[in-house]
Motif scaffolding. Structure first.
Motif, PDB file in Angstrom:
ATOM      1  N   HIS A   1     -20.120 -54.238  15.765  1.00  0.00           N
ATOM      2  CA  HIS A   1     -19.795 -53.548  14.705  1.00  0.00           C
ATOM      3  C   HIS A   1     -18.558 -52.475  15.089  1.00  0.00           C
ATOM      4  CE1 HIS A   1     -22.791 -54.919  12.128  1.00  0.00           C
ATOM      5  NE2 HIS A   1     -23.774 -54.048  12.329  1.00  0.00           N
ATOM      6  N   ASP A   2     -17.730 -52.018  14.087  1.00  0.00           N
ATOM      7  CA  ASP A   2     -16.806 -50.909  14.331  1.00  0.00           C
ATOM      8  C   ASP A   2     -16.841 -49.718  13.339  1.00  0.00           C
ATOM      9  OD1 ASP A   2     -15.533 -51.835  12.117  1.00  0.00           O
ATOM     10  OD2 ASP A   2     -13.852 -52.691  13.035  1.00  0.00           O
ATOM     11  N   GLY A   3     -15.986 -48.883  13.654  1.00  0.00           N
ATOM     12  CA  GLY A   3     -16.159 -47.668  12.687  1.00  0.00           C
ATOM     13  C   GLY A   3     -16.019 -47.964  11.154  1.00  0.00           C
ATOM     14  N   VAL A   4     -14.937 -48.961  11.035  1.00  0.00           N
ATOM     15  CA  VAL A   4     -15.034 -49.384   9.685  1.00  0.00           C
ATOM     16  C   VAL A   4     -16.100 -50.022   8.970  1.00  0.00           C
ATOM     17  CG1 VAL A   4     -13.599 -50.850   8.094  1.00  0.00           C
ATOM     18  CG2 VAL A   4     -12.423 -49.856   9.853  1.00  0.00           C
ATOM     19  N   THR A   5     -16.908 -50.686   9.725  1.00  0.00           N
ATOM     20  CA  THR A   5     -17.996 -51.194   9.121  1.00  0.00           C
ATOM     21  C   THR A   5     -19.033 -50.084   8.812  1.00  0.00           C
ATOM     22  OG1 THR A   5     -18.119 -52.812  10.560  1.00  0.00           O
ATOM     23  CG2 THR A   5     -20.151 -52.708   9.745  1.00  0.00           C
ATOM     24  N   PHE A   6     -19.093 -49.128   9.660  1.00  0.00           N
ATOM     25  CA  PHE A   6     -19.911 -47.957   9.520  1.00  0.00           C
ATOM     26  C   PHE A   6     -19.357 -47.024   8.215  1.00  0.00           C
ATOM     27  CE2 PHE A   6     -21.438 -49.194  13.844  1.00  0.00           C
ATOM     28  CZ  PHE A   6     -22.782 -49.070  13.518  1.00  0.00           C
ATOM     29  N   VAL A   7     -18.279 -46.919   7.853  1.00  0.00           N
ATOM     30  CA  VAL A   7     -17.862 -46.256   6.985  1.00  0.00           C
ATOM     31  C   VAL A   7     -18.290 -46.900   5.760  1.00  0.00           C
ATOM     32  CG1 VAL A   7     -15.880 -45.409   5.329  1.00  0.00           C
ATOM     33  CG2 VAL A   7     -16.114 -44.944   8.025  1.00  0.00           C
ATOM     34  N   ALA A   8     -17.955 -48.120   5.470  1.00  0.00           N
ATOM     35  CA  ALA A   8     -18.480 -49.284   4.597  1.00  0.00           C
ATOM     36  C   ALA A   8     -19.733 -48.960   4.053  1.00  0.00           C
ATOM     37  CB  ALA A   8     -17.960 -50.535   4.921  1.00  0.00           C
ATOM     38  N   ILE A   9     -20.669 -48.816   5.248  1.00  0.00           N
ATOM     39  CA  ILE A   9     -22.175 -48.778   4.722  1.00  0.00           C
ATOM     40  C   ILE A   9     -22.801 -47.381   4.553  1.00  0.00           C
ATOM     41  CG2 ILE A   9     -23.077 -48.756   7.184  1.00  0.00           C
ATOM     42  CD1 ILE A   9     -24.449 -50.753   4.135  1.00  0.00           C
ATOM     43  N   LEU A  10     -22.352 -46.508   5.068  1.00  0.00           N
ATOM     44  CA  LEU A  10     -22.551 -45.068   5.096  1.00  0.00           C
ATOM     45  C   LEU A  10     -22.126 -44.304   3.607  1.00  0.00           C
ATOM     46  CD1 LEU A  10     -22.103 -43.639   8.632  1.00  0.00           C
ATOM     47  CD2 LEU A  10     -24.151 -43.890   7.556  1.00  0.00           C
ATOM     48  N   THR A  11     -20.956 -44.927   3.200  1.00  0.00           N
ATOM     49  CA  THR A  11     -20.509 -44.207   2.001  1.00  0.00           C
ATOM     50  C   THR A  11     -21.430 -44.531   0.909  1.00  0.00           C
ATOM     51  OG1 THR A  11     -18.098 -44.378   2.815  1.00  0.00           O
ATOM     52  CG2 THR A  11     -18.549 -44.206   0.180  1.00  0.00           C
ATOM     53  N   PRO A  12     -21.831 -45.941   0.477  1.00  0.00           N
ATOM     54  CA  PRO A  12     -22.781 -46.235  -0.553  1.00  0.00           C
ATOM     55  C   PRO A  12     -24.019 -45.390  -0.291  1.00  0.00           C
ATOM     56  CG  PRO A  12     -22.623 -47.921   1.082  1.00  0.00           C
ATOM     57  CD  PRO A  12     -21.471 -47.255   1.273  1.00  0.00           C
TER      58      PRO A  12
ATOM     59  N   TYR B   1     -32.367 -41.183   4.207  1.00  0.00           N
ATOM     60  CA  TYR B   1     -32.820 -41.435   5.434  1.00  0.00           C
ATOM     61  C   TYR B   1     -32.167 -42.789   5.773  1.00  0.00           C
ATOM     62  CZ  TYR B   1     -36.388 -38.202   4.148  1.00  0.00           C
ATOM     63  OH  TYR B   1     -37.087 -36.900   3.855  1.00  0.00           O
ATOM     64  N   ALA B   2     -31.869 -43.813   4.908  1.00  0.00           N
ATOM     65  CA  ALA B   2     -31.214 -44.951   5.484  1.00  0.00           C
ATOM     66  C   ALA B   2     -29.770 -44.566   6.178  1.00  0.00           C
ATOM     67  CB  ALA B   2     -30.906 -46.005   4.256  1.00  0.00           C
ATOM     68  N   GLY B   3     -29.245 -43.751   5.416  1.00  0.00           N
ATOM     69  CA  GLY B   3     -27.934 -43.189   6.039  1.00  0.00           C
ATOM     70  C   GLY B   3     -27.983 -42.483   7.391  1.00  0.00           C
ATOM     71  N   VAL B   4     -28.825 -41.595   7.449  1.00  0.00           N
ATOM     72  CA  VAL B   4     -29.305 -41.020   8.817  1.00  0.00           C
ATOM     73  C   VAL B   4     -29.627 -42.128   9.794  1.00  0.00           C
ATOM     74  CG1 VAL B   4     -30.696 -39.346   9.965  1.00  0.00           C
ATOM     75  CG2 VAL B   4     -29.757 -38.764   7.706  1.00  0.00           C
ATOM     76  N   GLU B   5     -30.488 -42.795   9.612  1.00  0.00           N
ATOM     77  CA  GLU B   5     -30.954 -43.960  10.433  1.00  0.00           C
ATOM     78  C   GLU B   5     -29.535 -44.882  11.030  1.00  0.00           C
ATOM     79  OE1 GLU B   5     -33.308 -48.254  10.360  1.00  0.00           O
ATOM     80  OE2 GLU B   5     -34.096 -46.455   9.426  1.00  0.00           O
ATOM     81  N   ILE B   6     -28.705 -45.299   9.972  1.00  0.00           N
ATOM     82  CA  ILE B   6     -27.592 -45.920  10.242  1.00  0.00           C
ATOM     83  C   ILE B   6     -26.741 -45.061  11.011  1.00  0.00           C
ATOM     84  CG2 ILE B   6     -25.508 -47.274   9.467  1.00  0.00           C
ATOM     85  CD1 ILE B   6     -27.582 -48.062   7.198  1.00  0.00           C
ATOM     86  N   PHE B   7     -26.389 -43.869  10.851  1.00  0.00           N
ATOM     87  CA  PHE B   7     -25.547 -43.005  11.401  1.00  0.00           C
ATOM     88  C   PHE B   7     -26.156 -42.823  13.006  1.00  0.00           C
ATOM     89  CE2 PHE B   7     -24.015 -38.870  13.023  1.00  0.00           C
ATOM     90  CZ  PHE B   7     -22.587 -38.772  12.860  1.00  0.00           C
TER      91      PHE B   7
END
Length: 105
Positions: free
Chosen positions: A28-39, A47-53
């Motif tokens: 993954h790269d930063g773009v992938t993480f922005v794409a998943i953290l935003t929704p 909790y899902a966002g914190v886990e992913i972050f």
């Protein structure tokens, strides 16, 4: 694809695809993480966002970057307004809206 799901409010599908990509071993790269953290933020999946972050740096060697020191951006202010709506934070939403209106009256 993750962003497409997220933009069309298919948050669970976006998270599922994200997990499938991790399982496949694709880096993954930063773009992938922005794409998943935003929704995650917009839908209240804290909790899902914190886990992913937290997995960004620990599991994927992607260092989180703060967006706010950069020039004002409509997307950042818009995301903040949306997050305030989800979390019923009227006081912060007013401040974020002022920032948004300042850039795009």
């Amino acid at each position: 694809m993750i962003h497409g799901y997220a933009e069309n409010e298919y948050v669970e599908q976006a998270i599922s695809l994200y997990k499938d990509i991790i399982a496949s071993g694709v880096k993954h790269d930063g773009v992938t993480f922005v794409a998943i953290l935003t929704p995650c933020s917009h839908s209240g999946l804290v909790y899902a966002g914190v886990e992913i972050f937290n997995s960004m740096e620990h599991d994927h060697e992607v260092k989180p970057k703060c967006l706010m020191p950069y020039k004002d951006d409509l997307v950042v202010w818009g995301d903040l307004v949306s997050s305030c709506q989800v979390h019923s934070n009227v006081r912060l939403a007013k401040k974020a809206a002022e920032g948004l209106f300042h850039l795009d009256p």
